[in-house]
Design an enzyme around this catalytic site. Structure first.
Site, PDB file in Angstrom:
ATOM      1  N   GLN A 145       3.031  10.079   1.480  1.00 40.16           N
ATOM      2  CA  GLN A 145       4.340   9.415   1.466  1.00 40.16           C
ATOM      3  C   GLN A 145       5.174   9.799   0.243  1.00 40.16           C
ATOM      4  OE1 GLN A 145       2.504   5.337   2.287  1.00 40.16           O
ATOM      5  NE2 GLN A 145       4.488   5.166   3.317  1.00 40.16           N
ATOM      6  N   HIS A 185      -3.948   1.428   8.003  1.00 35.65           N
ATOM      7  CA  HIS A 185      -2.615   2.014   7.976  1.00 35.65           C
ATOM      8  C   HIS A 185      -2.555   3.152   6.947  1.00 35.65           C
ATOM      9  CE1 HIS A 185       1.991   1.294   7.850  1.00 35.65           C
ATOM     10  NE2 HIS A 185       1.768   2.077   6.814  1.00 35.65           N
ATOM     11  N   GLU A 186      -3.162   2.935   5.779  1.00 34.28           N
ATOM     12  CA  GLU A 186      -3.121   3.954   4.719  1.00 34.28           C
ATOM     13  C   GLU A 186      -4.007   5.152   5.055  1.00 34.28           C
ATOM     14  OE1 GLU A 186      -0.757   3.510   2.981  1.00 34.28           O
ATOM     15  OE2 GLU A 186      -0.475   1.357   2.966  1.00 34.28           O
ATOM     16  N   CYS A 199       6.399  -0.033   7.456  1.00 36.39           N
ATOM     17  CA  CYS A 199       5.992   1.131   6.673  1.00 36.39           C
ATOM     18  C   CYS A 199       7.150   1.531   5.779  1.00 36.39           C
ATOM     19  CB  CYS A 199       5.616   2.283   7.595  1.00 36.39           C
ATOM     20  SG  CYS A 199       5.089   3.757   6.692  1.00 36.39           S
ATOM     21  N   LEU A 200       6.837   1.815   4.521  1.00 33.16           N
ATOM     22  CA  LEU A 200       7.882   2.195   3.564  1.00 33.16           C
ATOM     23  C   LEU A 200       8.554   3.508   3.955  1.00 33.16           C
ATOM     24  CD1 LEU A 200       6.055   1.223   0.253  1.00 33.16           C
ATOM     25  CD2 LEU A 200       7.868  -0.037   1.444  1.00 33.16           C
ATOM     26  N   GLY A 235       0.843  -1.191   0.000  1.00 33.47           N
ATOM     27  CA  GLY A 235       0.000   0.000   0.000  1.00 33.47           C
ATOM     28  C   GLY A 235       0.877   1.238   0.000  1.00 33.47           C
ATOM     29  N   HIS A 282      -2.235   7.390   7.324  1.00 33.04           N
ATOM     30  CA  HIS A 282      -1.261   8.269   6.653  1.00 33.04           C
ATOM     31  C   HIS A 282      -1.923   9.563   6.196  1.00 33.04           C
ATOM     32  CE1 HIS A 282       2.599   6.235   6.395  1.00 33.04           C
ATOM     33  NE2 HIS A 282       2.074   5.129   5.874  1.00 33.04           N
TER      34      HIS A 282
END
Ligand code: GNR
Ligand code: NI
Length: 176
Positions: free
Chosen positions: A55, A139-140, A97-98, A50, A143
């Protein structure tokens, strides 16, 4: 189709990651049509399951996800996603997380969620998710509100990760 240019993924503590994103409106249609495929490309290359627009430094409520494990792609673009229902029952799962690469922790969230969103054509959609997809969607959406998975941890565990990141950044600077 040629692969679109993927934007770089911003790393904690970039301030974009702490900025609340604004809803996508009709005037953003062109920007979203350009950005969504590039976000997907950045997510596939990372690789991740995702990615949220903040981000990549864009303050719009736009998310891409794909949980497919093999090479067949099943991309979903979520415009203005909202968690409209969540189970009382929680589930714990390891998250990463990226934007905090290499750091993982168990996060507790509602086990089941209903997420409402618009697709790229503007149609209203709804998905009921459990398991990994439920965790990923929450999670997204976090963000989009400037929230990171470490914010769901105890202060002790959160500080452990944040201190490790601070140390890594210092090492990185010494090397430069
Ligand atoms: O790639 C990712 N894996 C993941 C695993 C468990 C829960 C959430 C995620 S999302 C993450 C990619 C990412 O950072 N998205 O914002
Ligand atoms: Ni993330």
């Amino acid at each position: 189709m040629p692969e679109p240019d993927p934007p770089p993924i911003l790393l904690f503590p970039d301030p974009h990651l702490r900025t609340k994103a604004r809803p996508v409106g009709p005037a953003d249609a062109d920007a979203v049509r350009d950005l969504a495929p590039r976000m997907l490309e950045a997510m596939y290359r990372a690789p991740g399951i995702g990615l949220a627009a903040p981000q990549v430094g864009v303050g719009l409520r736009l998310v891409v996800v794909d949980l497919q494990r093999d090479e067949t792609r099943a991309p979903t673009v979520l415009v203005n996603p909202e968690v409209v229902a969540a189970s009382a029952e929680a589930a714990v799962r390891e998250e990463g997380c990226l934007s905090l690469p290499g750091h993982y922790a168990d996060v507790s969230r509602p086990a089941l969620v209903k997420v409402r969103f618009h697709d790229l054509s503007g149609a209203r959609r709804e998905v009921e998710a459990d398991g990994l997809l439920a965790a990923c969607l929450q999670h997204e959406v976090d963000h989009l509100d400037g929230v990171l998975f470490v914010d769901h941890l105890s202060p002790l565990k959160r500080n452990m990760i944040l201190r490790r990141i601070a140390k890594e950044r210092k090492q990185q600077k010494v090397k430069e």
